[in-house]
Design a protein around this motif. Sequence first.
Motif, short mmCIF file in Angstrom:
data_model
loop_
_atom_site.label_atom_id
_atom_site.label_comp_id
_atom_site.label_asym_id
_atom_site.label_seq_id
_atom_site.Cartn_x
_atom_site.Cartn_y
_atom_site.Cartn_z
N MET A 1 0.83 -1.20 0.00
CA MET A 1 0.01 -0.10 0.04
C MET A 1 0.79 1.28 -0.04
SD MET A 1 -3.31 -0.61 0.52
CE MET A 1 -4.33 0.44 1.67
N PRO A 194 -9.48 3.53 -0.57
CA PRO A 194 -8.67 3.02 -1.74
C PRO A 194 -8.77 4.10 -2.89
CG PRO A 194 -10.47 1.73 -1.52
CD PRO A 194 -11.00 2.63 -0.38
N SER A 234 -4.10 4.54 -1.65
CA SER A 234 -4.53 4.68 -0.44
C SER A 234 -4.69 6.15 0.32
CB SER A 234 -4.32 3.84 0.62
OG SER A 234 -4.26 4.15 1.83
#
Length: 285
Positions: A1, A194, A234
């Motif tokens: 991420m 997201p 994100s």
Amino acid sequence: MSKRSLQQVITPLATSDGGGVKLLRSLGQQQTLRWDPFLMLDEFSSTHAEDYIAGFPDHPHRGFETVTYMLDGHMLHRDHLGHQGHLRSGSAQWMSAGRGIIHSEMPQQDSGRMRGFQLWINLPAKDKMQPAAYLDIDPEQIPLIALSQGGQLKIIAGHVTVDQQQLAGPIQTQSTELLFLDVRLPPATQLTLPLKQTDNALVYPYEGPLVIASETESGLLETHQAGLLSAGDSLTLQAGSEASAFLLLAGKPLREPVVQHGPFVMNSREEIEQAIADYRNGRFV
Ligand code: FE
């Protein structure tokens, strides 16, 4: 991420457009202040009729799309295709100008609050000369969910997953995959969403400041400032001691040359001259 961070802050310019409607312009206040595929973002907000009563009388567009989202008030859209759309509190409209549209957006009230946003989204070269299209969206057609930590999220365009729910908005733009959210967070809460890694994204708090929190730093946006974000999959947003209401916008960049002349947005000078000539000679739409 990989978390998105605040990359650039745009302080809006107080200006007017149309017949003399007062507004705050962040993206698009200069031709260098764009965020591909976004060309312009305006917020209009006033309780004084003289700030909005002149509306936006008949005018043309070519080569891009618009989304108008109303928080308060009532405007009537009319265009040369015969569409009529009532923009009321909580409603939205999508318009693809394509090769040409001539329309007006006129206030249907002479007192009270008028508040909302207009976003201009570019079209790729292959779609700029398609026929115009229009969609009028009632407030009931816009999905709204209560967030688990408090607050709410509305999705006007695109897709998002939040609190393990997949949501889809009533507007789906083909070439730019626009995401258009209206989110309200209570004081001292945060929300992580997201996003597609390489989409260009921005946030625009319209009530209360907002913090963009990445691994290494926090970036503060004051009310009415547009915050352009770095790439990443994100995004974490935090309200401080006040509640925060904001727009989150994201879209796939087109990476094409942009040549703009007022309401005409094309890829080359020649295409702009063609648009002006077509409009003058009645061959526009
Ligand atoms: Fe317009």
